[in-house]
Design a protein around this motif. Structure first.
Motif, PDB file in Angstrom:
ATOM      1  N   LYS A  62      76.590  21.968  36.782  1.00 45.03           N
ATOM      2  CA  LYS A  62      75.783  21.482  35.651  1.00 45.03           C
ATOM      3  C   LYS A  62      74.291  21.604  35.958  1.00 45.03           C
ATOM      4  O   LYS A  62      73.455  20.927  35.374  1.00 45.03           O
ATOM      5  CB  LYS A  62      76.130  20.019  35.366  1.00 45.03           C
ATOM      6  N   LYS A  63      74.034  22.445  36.923  1.00 44.17           N
ATOM      7  CA  LYS A  63      72.636  22.598  37.330  1.00 44.17           C
ATOM      8  C   LYS A  63      71.880  23.442  36.320  1.00 44.17           C
ATOM      9  O   LYS A  63      72.134  24.624  36.151  1.00 44.17           O
ATOM     10  CB  LYS A  63      72.588  23.274  38.698  1.00 44.17           C
ATOM     11  N   ARG A  64      71.018  22.774  35.598  1.00 43.17           N
ATOM     12  CA  ARG A  64      70.177  23.549  34.692  1.00 43.17           C
ATOM     13  C   ARG A  64      68.764  23.572  35.243  1.00 43.17           C
ATOM     14  O   ARG A  64      68.249  22.547  35.684  1.00 43.17           O
ATOM     15  CB  ARG A  64      70.169  22.910  33.300  1.00 43.17           C
ATOM     16  N   ARG A  65      68.213  24.717  35.180  1.00 43.49           N
ATOM     17  CA  ARG A  65      66.860  24.788  35.729  1.00 43.49           C
ATOM     18  C   ARG A  65      65.846  24.297  34.691  1.00 43.49           C
ATOM     19  O   ARG A  65      65.888  24.694  33.527  1.00 43.49           O
ATOM     20  CB  ARG A  65      66.553  26.215  36.155  1.00 43.49           C
ATOM     21  N   PHE A  66      64.958  23.456  35.131  1.00 48.69           N
ATOM     22  CA  PHE A  66      63.919  22.917  34.238  1.00 48.69           C
ATOM     23  C   PHE A  66      62.828  23.952  34.066  1.00 48.69           C
ATOM     24  O   PHE A  66      62.213  24.381  35.041  1.00 48.69           O
ATOM     25  CB  PHE A  66      63.352  21.624  34.840  1.00 48.69           C
ATOM     26  N   LYS A  67      62.643  24.355  32.843  1.00 47.47           N
ATOM     27  CA  LYS A  67      61.708  25.462  32.616  1.00 47.47           C
ATOM     28  C   LYS A  67      60.306  24.991  32.230  1.00 47.47           C
ATOM     29  O   LYS A  67      59.756  25.408  31.219  1.00 47.47           O
ATOM     30  CB  LYS A  67      62.266  26.397  31.553  1.00 47.47           C
ATOM     31  N   GLY A  68      59.781  24.076  32.980  1.00 48.88           N
ATOM     32  CA  GLY A  68      58.380  23.684  32.757  1.00 48.88           C
ATOM     33  C   GLY A  68      58.102  23.113  31.381  1.00 48.88           C
ATOM     34  O   GLY A  68      58.163  23.806  30.385  1.00 48.88           O
ATOM     35  N   GLY A  69      57.805  21.817  31.289  1.00 46.86           N
ATOM     36  CA  GLY A  69      57.513  21.233  29.993  1.00 46.86           C
ATOM     37  C   GLY A  69      56.032  21.341  29.666  1.00 46.86           C
ATOM     38  O   GLY A  69      55.196  20.912  30.443  1.00 46.86           O
ATOM     39  N   GLU A  70      55.748  21.915  28.549  1.00 45.63           N
ATOM     40  CA  GLU A  70      54.337  22.037  28.175  1.00 45.63           C
ATOM     41  C   GLU A  70      54.067  21.309  26.866  1.00 45.63           C
ATOM     42  O   GLU A  70      54.879  21.365  25.931  1.00 45.63           O
ATOM     43  CB  GLU A  70      53.953  23.502  28.048  1.00 45.63           C
TER      44      GLU A  70
END
Lengths: 136, 131
Positions: free
Chosen positions: B3-11
């Motif tokens: 369930k590892k989702r990569r966090f794609k940078g919150g802007e």
């Protein structure tokens, strides 16, 4: 001979710094505007033609004089004998002080004269009779 | 089970920032009231500063509680003061106009008298205490 060069200039205005510029303007206006500090008394100002603007709001102290003869400085009702103490300390803090008299047009001159005397005692000599522009 | 989702940078979206700032700017521009103080400027003499002035250089200007003006002993209509002072100043440019008001004079009448003097370009105005 081929002279058909393609001109490719990026003609967009950079908008990335736009918020910064606007914020700067906003802060400038917020800093320079002086909000009304005191509400004063309910008066009707007299009308005059040859009027001049007061130089600066920061160097102005107001004295309100109502129709009923109440004198108010900074929203506090005071007696005419106490003007000198208040004005003296104001004048000492700011040598450029101009006193603006906001008196009702049907106020009596006796009181205005008392204010003159008090102001002379306090050495606050620059005076302004606040009035509206008369249209004729 | 991965369930590892990569966090794609919150802007934070900045494209509308300018609009928000503009809105704030306009709000402050509209809500601030600019009321400039206007009035008749006058400078009072300092305490204890009493000068002897030649009688010929003084013009007494009296105003009573009904708003009637007496200029140098003659009654005059308030609106004619301007012209009369102008004429007298042309004769004698050292003229000092001494304004004396009755205790019960209305402040409005007094201000219109001072206004008349100012309009006649009288710079030497002296204010005597109300009697």
């Amino acid at each position: 001979m081929k002279l058909d060069r393609k001109v490719n200039i990026n003609s967009d205005i950079p908008t990335a710094s736009m918020p910064d510029i606007i914020f700067m303007l906003l802060i400038f206006f917020m800093v320079t505007t002086v909000l009304r500090e005191y509400s004063g008394l309910d008066i009707e100002l007299p009308k005059a033609k040859r009027i001049q603007k007061l130089k600066s709001k920061r160097h102005t102290a107001h004295i309100w004089l109502s129709k009923q003869g109440q004198i108010s400085i900074e929203d506090k009702l005071i007696r005419s004998e106490n003007i000198r103490h208040i004005m003296y300390s104001k004048r000492a803090a700011d040598p450029q002080l101009t006193v603006s008299i906001k008196a009702d047009k049907s106020a009596r001159m006796g009181l205005v004269s008392d204010i003159h005397t008090e102001l002379r005692k306090a050495d606050a000599l620059m005076l302004n009779y606040s009035s509206k522009t008369s249209i004729e | 089970m991965s369930k590892k989702r990569r966090f794609k940078g919150g802007e934070i979206p900045t494209s509308s920032m300018a609009d928000i700032a503009f809105l704030l700017l306009i709000f402050f521009l509209v809500t601030t009231t600019i009321d400039i103080d206007k009035g008749l400027g006058i400078i009072l003499p300092a305490e204890g500063e009493e000068l002897e002035i030649k009688k010929t250089n003084i013009l007494n200007c009296l105003i009573n509680s009904q708003g009637n003006v007496l200029l140098g002993g003659d009654p005059i209509a308030l609106k004619d003061v301007n012209k009369e002072i102008r004429r007298r100043l042309a004769e004698n440019n050292k003229l000092i106009i001494s304004v004396k008001a009755h205790e019960k004079t209305k402040y409005g009448d007094y201000v219109s008298l001072i206004d008349q003097l100012k309009r006649a370009n009288a710079t030497r105005i002296s204010i005597a205490d109300a009697e």
